[in-house]
Design a protein around this motif. Structure first.
Motif, PDB file in Angstrom:
ATOM      1  N   THR A   1       0.769  -1.450   0.487  1.00 56.15           N
ATOM      2  CA  THR A   1      -0.206  -0.088   0.066  1.00 56.15           C
ATOM      3  C   THR A   1       0.921   0.849   0.076  1.00 56.15           C
ATOM      4  OG1 THR A   1      -1.696  -1.621   1.284  1.00 56.15           O
ATOM      5  CG2 THR A   1      -1.150   1.003   1.279  1.00 56.15           C
TER       6      THR A   1
ATOM      7  N   GLN B   1       2.654   1.374  -3.078  1.00 55.25           N
ATOM      8  CA  GLN B   1       1.723   2.277  -4.409  1.00 55.25           C
ATOM      9  C   GLN B   1       1.338   3.758  -4.346  1.00 55.25           C
ATOM     10  OE1 GLN B   1       0.857  -0.221  -6.917  1.00 55.25           O
ATOM     11  NE2 GLN B   1      -0.264   2.181  -7.648  1.00 55.25           N
ATOM     12  N   ARG B   2       0.926   3.666  -3.114  1.00 53.73           N
ATOM     13  CA  ARG B   2       0.633   5.393  -3.133  1.00 53.73           C
ATOM     14  C   ARG B   2       2.308   6.276  -3.282  1.00 53.73           C
ATOM     15  NH1 ARG B   2      -0.524   5.218   3.278  1.00 53.73           N
ATOM     16  NH2 ARG B   2      -3.154   3.658   3.013  1.00 53.73           N
TER      17      ARG B   2
ATOM     18  N   ILE C   1       3.810   5.462  -5.937  1.00 54.34           N
ATOM     19  CA  ILE C   1       3.338   5.369  -7.297  1.00 54.34           C
ATOM     20  C   ILE C   1       2.760   6.124  -7.992  1.00 54.34           C
ATOM     21  CG2 ILE C   1       2.673   4.252  -9.409  1.00 54.34           C
ATOM     22  CD1 ILE C   1       4.054   1.174  -8.263  1.00 54.34           C
ATOM     23  N   ASP C   2       1.365   6.245  -7.265  1.00 57.28           N
ATOM     24  CA  ASP C   2       0.171   6.886  -8.036  1.00 57.28           C
ATOM     25  C   ASP C   2       0.683   8.710  -7.920  1.00 57.28           C
ATOM     26  OD1 ASP C   2      -1.306   5.157  -8.133  1.00 57.28           O
ATOM     27  OD2 ASP C   2      -1.940   4.791  -5.667  1.00 57.28           O
ATOM     28  N   ALA C   3       1.954   8.962  -5.901  1.00 56.03           N
ATOM     29  CA  ALA C   3       2.080  10.055  -5.762  1.00 56.03           C
ATOM     30  C   ALA C   3       3.524  10.236  -7.176  1.00 56.03           C
ATOM     31  CB  ALA C   3       2.765  10.728  -4.655  1.00 56.03           C
ATOM     32  N   GLY C   4       4.316   9.949  -8.211  1.00 57.05           N
ATOM     33  CA  GLY C   4       4.832   9.968  -9.130  1.00 57.05           C
ATOM     34  C   GLY C   4       6.615   9.997  -8.765  1.00 57.05           C
TER      35      GLY C   4
ATOM     36  N   ARG D   1       6.602   2.428 -11.232  1.00 56.61           N
ATOM     37  CA  ARG D   1       6.413   0.820 -11.063  1.00 56.61           C
ATOM     38  C   ARG D   1       6.679   0.111 -10.216  1.00 56.61           C
ATOM     39  NH1 ARG D   1       8.995  -2.961 -15.159  1.00 56.61           N
ATOM     40  NH2 ARG D   1      11.240  -1.885 -15.084  1.00 56.61           N
TER      41      ARG D   1
END
Length: 94
Positions: A11, A14-15, A17-20, A24
């Motif tokens: 988790t 993934q945060r 990754i989502d934040a850039g 991946r």
């Protein structure tokens, strides 16, 4: 390579990754592994050196070291070479 990763770490990754911060999951894992190995490099090298010394002090390694000492120039006496080898072994054992 496969690994079981706790859900909480997945988790958090993934945060990132989502934040850039990473493109991946593989990028995060490579970065984490690289940082871990870099931060433990001295410990790993000490372990490798210790294993090499232990190998060198036993069996074939000891014979190979003695063979090297027998080829040293300027020391005609095998006794001196064996004595020198014993000093090296004692200093490695510490």
């Amino acid at each position: 390579m496969q690994a079981e990763v706790p859900t909480s770490l997945v988790t958090q990754a993934q945060r990132l990754i989502d934040a850039g911060w990473f493109g991946r999951m593989d990028d995060i894992l490579l970065d984490a592994l690289r940082r871990f190995l870099d931060s433990h490099r001295d410990e790993l090298m000490e372990d490798f050196i210790r294993q090499d010394m232990e190998w060198g002090l036993e069996g074939d390694g000891r014979r190979e070291i003695l063979a090297i000492f027998e080829q040293l120039p300027g020391q005609s006496s095998l006794y001196i070479k064996k004595s020198l080898l014993q000093e090296v072994i004692q200093s490695l054992r510490g």
